[in-house]
Scaffold this motif. Structure first.
Motif, PDB file in Angstrom:
ATOM      1  N   LEU A 144       1.685  54.624  38.083  1.00  0.00           N
ATOM      2  CA  LEU A 144       2.252  55.446  39.305  1.00  0.00           C
ATOM      3  C   LEU A 144       3.509  54.770  39.696  1.00  0.00           C
ATOM      4  CD1 LEU A 144       1.083  57.063  41.538  1.00  0.00           C
ATOM      5  CD2 LEU A 144       0.457  54.958  42.786  1.00  0.00           C
ATOM      6  N   LEU A 145       3.811  53.608  39.315  1.00  0.00           N
ATOM      7  CA  LEU A 145       5.267  52.974  39.401  1.00  0.00           C
ATOM      8  C   LEU A 145       6.178  53.626  38.667  1.00  0.00           C
ATOM      9  CD1 LEU A 145       4.372  49.268  40.182  1.00  0.00           C
ATOM     10  CD2 LEU A 145       5.330  50.801  41.948  1.00  0.00           C
ATOM     11  N   ALA A 146       5.741  54.009  37.533  1.00  0.00           N
ATOM     12  CA  ALA A 146       6.678  54.564  36.457  1.00  0.00           C
ATOM     13  C   ALA A 146       6.940  56.054  36.812  1.00  0.00           C
ATOM     14  CB  ALA A 146       5.989  54.541  35.115  1.00  0.00           C
ATOM     15  N   GLN A 147       5.911  56.412  37.359  1.00  0.00           N
ATOM     16  CA  GLN A 147       6.329  58.013  38.176  1.00  0.00           C
ATOM     17  C   GLN A 147       6.959  58.176  39.192  1.00  0.00           C
ATOM     18  OE1 GLN A 147       5.512  61.074  36.683  1.00  0.00           O
ATOM     19  NE2 GLN A 147       6.016  62.125  38.524  1.00  0.00           N
ATOM     20  N   SER A 148       7.079  56.669  39.999  1.00  0.00           N
ATOM     21  CA  SER A 148       7.590  56.945  41.256  1.00  0.00           C
ATOM     22  C   SER A 148       9.196  57.295  41.401  1.00  0.00           C
ATOM     23  CB  SER A 148       7.589  55.543  41.946  1.00  0.00           C
ATOM     24  OG  SER A 148       8.356  54.363  41.114  1.00  0.00           O
ATOM     25  N   PRO A 149       9.980  57.165  40.171  1.00  0.00           N
ATOM     26  CA  PRO A 149      11.297  57.468  40.422  1.00  0.00           C
ATOM     27  C   PRO A 149      11.517  59.242  40.474  1.00  0.00           C
ATOM     28  CG  PRO A 149      11.359  56.007  38.668  1.00  0.00           C
ATOM     29  CD  PRO A 149       9.668  56.117  38.989  1.00  0.00           C
TER      30      PRO A 149
END
Length: 506
Positions: free
Chosen positions: A351-356
C-alpha cells in the motif's frame, strides 16, 4: 452557530485547562462508537488516558460497537442522541458536516493533527478551510495480490504481460472494472486525470474540476480497453477468487489473511502495474481512503475541550500503533508509518509502495460513483476511438447534469438495488431509459416526511436495496442494505425523520 461555537471553544480552552489543573475535578460521562473488533482496546486506551493525562480529566465511557457506516447514518438521523465520539469512513464525511454532526477542531488541535499525520488523510477531514475530523487510519486503498506460480516476478510491472500470463494459463484477473468507480478510476489517475470536488464550509458541493474527458482521459480508456476486452477479466475485488481460478486480484489489506490462506508461499504482493499506450508507460493509480474520528458538537465548552484532548490521544502515535499491532490497521501517523513493524507488513508495504500513485479520496459527490462506474461497460462496448470518446462524452454530460438538478430532484428520495429487476425484467427510469439493477432509482413520492414507491414491486426473498436522496449516496438508508425476508409484492416506504425503511403491501 458553528463559528460562535469555535470562538467559545478558543476562549474557554485556556481558562478550563488552568481550572482543571488547579482543581482536578473534571469528570464526564460519554458515549463512544467504534468498530466491534476494537471495543475492548478502546476501553483500555481510555482507561490509560484517565490514569495518565496531566489535566485531571476522567471519562466514564460507554464504548459501543457501531460500524463506521452505521455510525454516520445514526448520527445524521439524530445528532443529539448520537455518540460524543465516533469513528466513520472518510466517504461519510460530507453528509456528516451537512448534518451538523461534527464539531470543528480548535486551531491548536488542528495544528497538532496536521503536523502528525499524512497530508491526504488530514485533507479528508476538512471542508473548505475548516477541519472537522481526526485521522484514525490510512489503509483504505488497493494494490495487487498475485499467484507467483502463474505470474513471474519479471512481469508484475506490466499490465499487458500479466494479461498474457493469465490467458496462457487459463487463469483469471480479478479487477472490479464494470461496477466500481473506486477501482476503474485507477486508469484515469495513471494518466494524470483528476476529479476534484469543492465543498463550502457546510459540506455542500459547489463545483468540480474533472478532466476525465480529455486527451489524457482518452489514453486512460485505451489502456482500460486492453483489460475489459480480455477473456481473463473477472469483475471482482474478492481475495477469495484465488480459490476459483484467479491468478491476480486487485484488492486491499482487508483481504490479506484470506489470500494468504489460499496461496500460502505462492502469495505475491505488489503495487499496481503499468499499461502502455503509444510506447509510453502509465503506472496505474488508485484511490486512498481512511477512517476518521469525529466529535459531536457540545453545549458544555469545558467538555468540548476535554473531548478534543481525548480525541488527540486516541488518534495519536501510541494508540495507532496499538491498533496496528493487534488489528494490522494501517496508521495515518507519520512516525507510525515509518516504524519497522509497519514497513515489514507485506500488505501495508504494498500500500505504501502504491501511495506515490494514489489519489486521496476527498469529498466526492455521492452521485459520481454511479456515473463513473459504468465507464468500464461503455469502454468494452466501444468499437473504435470514436466509441471511446463517446463514452467520455456521456460521462461528462452526466457530471454536468448534477449542477442543474432542481431543488425537488435534490431532496426527493428513491429506491436503488436488486429490486430494480422487476419480475426478471429491466425497469424504466426517470428519463425513460431501460436500466438494470443498482443502475438508477425507482421514484418515490412523499408527504409529511413519509415517502413511498409509486407502485408495488414483486420481490423475492434476498432482494437487497437502499433508499437514497437526490440519486446520490451522500444520504442513503439503511447503513447496510435492506434485505427482503419473504417473497412478496411490496411498496417500499421510508420515514425521513427516523431513517426507517420498511415494506408495505398497500
Amino acid at each position: 452557530m458553528k463559528k460562535l461555537l469555535a470562538l467559545v471553544l478558543s476562549v474557554v480552552m485556556a481558562l478550563s485547562m488552568v481550572s482543571a489543573l488547579a482543581e482536578n475535578t473534571y469528570e464526564y460521562n460519554i458515549t463512544v462508537w467504534v468498530a466491534e473488533k476494537i471495543v475492548d482496546m478502546t476501553k483500555a486506551q481510555i482507561e490509560t488516558f484517565n490514569a495518565t493525562n496531566e489535566y485531571g480529566i476522567k471519562f466514564n465511557a460507554a464504548v459501543e460497537p457501531v460500524s463506521e457506516g452505521e455510525a454516520a447514518t445514526n448520527m445524521i438521523v439524530d445528532v443529539e442522541a448520537g455518540a460524543d465520539i465516533y469513528c466513520f469512513a472518510n466517504d461519510q464525511f460530507a453528509r456528516l458536516v451537512q448534518a451538523g454532526a461534527l464539531a470543528e477542531l480548535s486551531e491548536d488541535s488542528a495544528a497538532i493533527v496536521t503536523e502528525a499525520n499524512a497530508a491526504g488523510v488530514v485533507a479528508a477531514g476538512m471542508a473548505g478551510d475548516v477541519m472537522y475530523a481526526y485521522p484514525l487510519t490510512a489503509d483504505n486503498g488497493y494494490f495487487m495480490y498475485y499467484d507467483k506460480s502463474v505470474i513471474p516476478e519479471a512481469d508484475v510491472d506490466s499490465l499487458e504481460a500479466i494479461i498474457a500470463d493469465c490467458e496462457a494459463a487459463g487463469k483469471f484477473f480479478s479487477f472490479e472494472m464494470n461496477s466500481s468507480a473506486w477501482y476503474n478510476a485507477s486508469f484515469f489517475f495513471a494518466t494524470g486525470c483528476v476529479s476534484e470536488w469543492t465543498t463550502d464550509e457546510n459540506g455542500d458541493f459547489i463545483s468540480v474540476n474533472d478532466t476525465f474527458n480529455s486527451p489524457n482521459g482518452l489514453i486512460a480508456v485505451k489502456g482500460m480497453k486492453k483489460l475489459v476486452d480480455s477473456s481473463c477479466l473477472v469483475n471482482s475485488s474478492a481475495g477469495a477468487d484465488f480459490a476459483s481460478g484467479s491468478a491476480v486480484v486487485v484488492t486491499g489489506t482487508w483481504d490479506y489473511a484470506t489470500v494468504e490462506s489460499i496461496l500460502g508461499e505462492n502469495m505475491g504482493v505488489a503495487d499496481l502495474p503499468c499499461f502502455t499506450v503509444d510506447g509510453v508507460n502509465y503506472h496505474l493509480g488508485s484511490f486512498s481512503g481512511s477512517k476518521l474520528l469525529g466529535i459531536k458538537p457540545q453545549v458544555d465548552g469545558d467538555k468540548a475541550v476535554a473531548l478534543e484532548i481525548l480525541a488527540e490521544y486516541l488518534t495519536g502515535y501510541d494508540c495507532q500503533m496499538d491498533r496496528f499491532n493487534e488489528m494490522a490497521w494501517g496508521p495515518s501517523n507519520l512516525l507510525a508509518q515509518e516504524s519497522e513493524a509497519v514497513q515489514a507488513n507485506p500488505g501495508l508495504a504494498a500500500l505504501l509502495a502504491q501511495s506515490p500513485y494514489s489519489t486521496p479520496q476527498g469529498q466526492i459527490h455521492g452521485a459520481w460513483w454511479d456515473i463513473a462506474k459504468v465507464i468500464g461497460d461503455d469502454v468494452k462496448a466501444a468499437q473504435d476511438e470514436a466509441g471511446l470518446q463517446a463514452a467520455l462524452d456521456n460521462y461528462t454530460s452526466k457530471i454536468a447534469a448534477l449542477f442543474t438538478m432542481t431543488s425537488e430532484e435534490k431532496t426527493s428520495w428513491g429506491v436503488i438495488g436488486t429490486c430494480n429487476l422487476v419480475d426478471g425484467f429491466f425497469y424504466t427510469d426517470y428519463n425513460g431509459e431501460t436500466r438494470s439493477n443498482w443502475a438508477d432509482d425507482i421514484p418515490m413520492t412523499g408527504e409529511n416526511g413519509i415517502w413511498k414507491t409509486t407502485q408495488a414491486y414483486a420481490m423475492p426473498a434476498g432482494t437487497e436495496f437502499k433508499v437514497r436522496q437526490g440519486r446520490s449516496w451522500d444520504n442513503a438508508f439503511p447503513a447496510d442494505n435492506f434485505k427482503v425476508e419473504a417473497d412478496g409484492t411490496y411498496f417500499v416506504q421510508f420515514n425521513e425523520t427516523t431513517g426507517e425503511v420498511s415494506l408495505v403491501t398497500e
